[in-house]
Write an enzyme that holds these catalytic residues in place. Structure first.
Site, PDB file in Angstrom:
ATOM      1  N   GLY D 149       0.830  -1.190   0.000  1.00 47.65           N
ATOM      2  CA  GLY D 149       0.000   0.000   0.000  1.00 47.65           C
ATOM      3  C   GLY D 149       0.868   1.244   0.000  1.00 47.65           C
ATOM      4  N   CYS D 150       0.291   2.360  -0.436  1.00 47.06           N
ATOM      5  CA  CYS D 150       1.079   3.596  -0.542  1.00 47.06           C
ATOM      6  C   CYS D 150       1.482   4.114   0.838  1.00 47.06           C
ATOM      7  CB  CYS D 150       0.316   4.648  -1.340  1.00 47.06           C
ATOM      8  SG  CYS D 150      -1.373   4.918  -0.786  1.00 47.06           S
ATOM      9  N   TYR D 151       0.504   4.194   1.744  1.00 45.64           N
ATOM     10  CA  TYR D 151       0.850   4.647   3.101  1.00 45.64           C
ATOM     11  C   TYR D 151       1.877   3.716   3.748  1.00 45.64           C
ATOM     12  CZ  TYR D 151      -3.043   8.075   3.350  1.00 45.64           C
ATOM     13  OH  TYR D 151      -3.891   9.138   3.168  1.00 45.64           O
ATOM     14  N   THR D 153       4.139   1.905   2.473  1.00 45.46           N
ATOM     15  CA  THR D 153       5.472   2.114   1.902  1.00 45.46           C
ATOM     16  C   THR D 153       6.181   3.276   2.585  1.00 45.46           C
ATOM     17  OG1 THR D 153       4.838   1.217  -0.250  1.00 45.46           O
ATOM     18  CG2 THR D 153       6.710   2.731  -0.224  1.00 45.46           C
ATOM     19  N   SER D 154       5.462   4.389   2.725  1.00 43.89           N
ATOM     20  CA  SER D 154       6.099   5.576   3.320  1.00 43.89           C
ATOM     21  C   SER D 154       6.460   5.352   4.785  1.00 43.89           C
ATOM     22  CB  SER D 154       5.171   6.794   3.195  1.00 43.89           C
ATOM     23  OG  SER D 154       4.137   6.756   4.160  1.00 43.89           O
TER      24      SER D 154
END
Lengths: 344, 344, 344, 344
Positions: D149-151, D153-154
């Site tokens: 997921g994008c979140y 990853t960060s």
């Protein structure tokens, strides 16, 4: 009609004060000052179209202060405001100061934080912190009101009642705040240029922002012990609004906290504790003097999350100043202050 | 690999050139200059992460120009570029100049428009106007290319073929252009601050913009008579892109005009004449070297409407410069240049 | 206090009407309707905080219309508004209609343009076009006011006086307009999603927008001959505001045109003809009922350029409606209407 | 050249994959699918101008999967991806799945979180979590990669090395994330319309976002115990970018943490641990596959603050997918992936 002066009226907060004042039935701006623009009218400098279009900026000369006004709003930088405050008060003129000069009871913290010397520490003692809903009674009797910082306003309104009444733990308190760009004032720096802010988002002054000691002093006052709060400000690519996401530890059930806060603010026309489950947003307060507060809980992870939103130029500055003005002169607290946002 | 220099590499066009060059297989930036940042690397000044991160800005000293590069891109202000161009050319180094210094054949118009004296009028004669698709053959042989202005690029690409082939009337030509804020360059003025541009839209330099004479000189060249064009630039609250809406009189059927222009540009990889009925938009060219052109007609009112969109920093500046570089060194015209936009 | 109804109050213009009405001393909203939201309050549906927070949306049932209100604002689609207008008028209730249903004197043009049948052509005859400053006297006596389109408002306010008094040529008239996204209404289409509008700019309905015939009918009326105007609308990546750049041929000196227009509007509190050389911008009218007009000339190219800016939701819709309400009920024209913009 | 398919290619991540692939020397898209757009080309549907403009969308028919590609990128919703993954794998075709279907080792958590049944729990065991820098060696050998997921990853890129090496306390972990609107995908809901997102900022799914269990499972894996993390997502009024502000407790000096992380990622071309004191911003990663990480400390208040920024569509989705593709096929990890942002 109460005649007032605005000292330093060309910044965003000064102009917002004039804009709001145009809808106020009892507030009459009779003096505005500006070093750069003295001799010119609001029309000439800002293409102003409203009621005060022809008001002329005067030089801000402390020596020439007369009794022609009953109150002065000071929109000049910290350090400079002190002199004006002293001079106005000596003439018997009330003062609402937008700078940080009188926000601290602990003058040493002020001096360290702002890297300035305070010429009138005794006035700090006398000054009332202008967080209207919390210091309402003191403000009514005050001659000198220190209008709170924009971030502290958004943070203290939910936290003070909860910490005072021991509904949240005294630590940890983690504050993640996001502010619209007008919070930085009228700027001519590349850092604040359109291309550098638009489509970007950034934190700044992490663990080093001047509003942290202000928040901590006020929380400590109500906690009865020294409070530490982590505070991270961020810059939003929009004009107006502050959104604070605050992480705390609840000492009781969320329903009780919610109920308590709702009750606490039930006579406060500008504070809305939204229903459990609803999340306030900046669009709902933009253009108003409202502070909307949401209470959440991550049950599994045992953290409370509090969301607080304001318009930084109104409840975070000029609106709250007028709210304080209303109290100081015996007008209904919400006189002339907007509650319906520009939803679009 | 062709070694190149970028003189004045800290502005938006200089940086865009470096960014695009990182994807170019045959272009090697070996020198970047900056007065303010000399001695520092791209990493230090701009937190650069790409291939050229460790490239160090040098002082731009005309006297020290050596033959270590084969071409210099000049990203310095009009007036200043002349000196660099002259010095580079004397050393046998080719030049692509982003300023207005060599855009005009009529030096007097340049001098009046820019309120500057030209030190090398003879170079203006020699310079080739770098509107790639129109002056392709001349550019291939040129030593000095005057990269066109961003607005003129968007305007001339549709108009020159039509006016030259007498498909539109020579007047009236009314150009209503809208540009993203990066077109103004890296600014530190309140006028370009986020709060003053965001949620606003404004025209500027109505009937007085410097790109008007540039547009007119080039149109006149192809019209065989003096062309007058009304040009109104506007500032859009977005970073990149120019949208020009151009009002003309068609001399023939829209279908013929459309077909002609499509045919005219059929070998040009970056010009897209979109199907009749479709309207190009900035989002479709953002981040690309494309120019998209739409042809419309208000039959009842007997006016033709031409829409042209580009990315002002790419086709309007650094991308077109690389396109010209490609031609000057015999590489395929589209080498290293993007065609797929950041649609979001 | 005049009791009014708002039929179809959940769109942007309906909500803006309520927002503005909260500051109006004599306008009392006693009925709001919505098909989707009937039974719910403004608070429940929109988290409304202002004066009307607890007002409940009712079903819009034509048969149940009673005399409890003196005027109805119709914010329903063209085609649907006719029925409501007829029903209200029959009960003796005045109507201000936001749709296009009564804007045209030529019913056939309406039917062709909107692809709708008109059930009450005779009411079109009776209806007064609600461009306040131009039809002021008729509006005072009107029972049915057709509130103008947003684009036509921005265009007609500068053009009608000039064309009527033969200060500009009757053609060409080229109108290049740019509107904020709220002009499209409350949308749920991908075309209007944030990612598709933000950082983009596009034209739409080139030579085919429904406001063209509206503009042309009104101009023709004052020109005494059939006027053709080219009109190109564009979508701006911002919420509020219309900026129209209009290209015409002056028949006399710009100074005379400027002076005439200034004189013409000198008793109109919301029209500002700005000084020669100044360019109005959207930021100066955002949140107000103002229309600011600038007059320019490209002497060399012999064209006049007129700039007109409004807030599309206020002067272009709900503000002008209240201005008309004021006239219809004998209140000062500017009662309750803002003149000072949210400059930020 | 490796031939690949993109299943569900009309969303933002699918399109971004095609855009990025156009610069990749060894990746050849030979199949794109879409239910709605089958039979049409990228040009027809999206006015595509790049290399793949004429590629035609096919119906996504599981039964017809052939061996014509070596890898399939699945850009279809969670729940649906499972079927495709199973079918491709059975044919011997590798899979990179963008959905959540194979992100969890604990299938029950997946089923609860996504309210879906998993048809192939055994594949979850086999799948490798595609957080490139952390699972690099496993990815090289994987047939099925679950793109994070994008979140997550960060968040995971900075936290996993620190928690694994016991440089931060296992709790508390408080994650305050802000995402650009493209993170929500291509939407047609009023909630995501321009007027409702622009000039607004809001939190959503407080204490209830589906990425929380994903973050927790991965952190727990490396912590060797069950980790709880508070996660609050917010919606930014910009297109691209995630900014995560993470509050933790350091177990050692900030200098050591900084040094360790820098060392940990020294061979990772896309991870930049910025110098102490510097704050990464979204503008520095927009358009790149970078993750920039900043480490801060509030000494007085004894909290560590970690800032992590990515482009949600690239490192948070399609870029990381290509990075994984590179590893799976033995290409240098950074092949075809951008590192220089669109700074403007």
């Amino acid at each position: 009609m109460v005649k007032v002066a605005i000292i330093g009226a060309t910044g965003y907060t000064g102009l917002e004060l004039i804009r709001l004042a145009e809808n106020h039935p009892y507030l009459n701006i009779s003096l505005i000052t500006s070093r750069d623009k003295a001799g010119k009218s609001l029309k000439e400098v800002f293409n102003w179209s409203g009621k005060y279009a022809n008001l002329i900026f005067k030089e801000p000369v402390i020596e020439k202060i007369t009794n022609e006004v009953e109150l002065a709003f000071l929109c000049v930088p910290s350090g400079e405001a002190q002199q004006f405050a002293y001079a106005f008060l000596k003439k018997g003129i009330k003062v609402i100061d937008f700078s940080a000069d009188f926000r601290f009871k602990n003058v040493q913290v002020y001096e360290t934080t702002y890297n300035l010397k305070h010429a009138y520490p005794e006035l700090c003692e006398e000054a009332v912190y202008g967080l209207t809903e919390i210091f309402r009674e003191e403000i009514k009797k005050a001659d000198l009101v220190a209008n709170p910082g924009c971030y502290p306003t958004s943070v203290l309104l939910p936290l003070i009642p909860l910490i005072k009444n021991e509904l949240i733990e005294k630590e940890p308190i983690i504050i993640d705040s996001k502010s619209g760009t007008s919070g930085a004032g009228r700027k001519s720096e590349n850092y604040y240029s359109f291309c550098e802010v638009n489509e970007d988002f950034k934190a700044y002054k992490i663990a080093a922002h001047r509003h942290t000691p202000e928040i901590e002093e006020k929380l400590s006052l109500f906690a009865g012990k020294k409070i530490k709060s982590v505070f991270t400000p961020h810059l939003l690519p929009l004009n107006r609004g502050i959104f604070s996401t605050i992480y705390v530890k609840f000492k009781t059930k969320i329903e009780e906290i919610h109920k308590f806060l709702k009750e606490f603010y039930k006579e406060s026309p500008f504070i809305e504790v939204v229903p459990l489950g609803e999340i306030p947003r900046i669009a709902e307060v933009k253009g108003t003097n409202l502070c909307k507060i949401g209470i959440f809980e991550d049950k599994k992870r045992e953290w409370g999350i509090i969301v607080s939103v304001i318009d930084n130029l109104i409840k975070g500055a000029s609106g709250q100043a007028i709210q304080n003005f209303n109290l100081m002169f015996g007008f209904p607290e919400d006189t002339g202050l907007p509650k319906t946002p520009l939803f679009v």
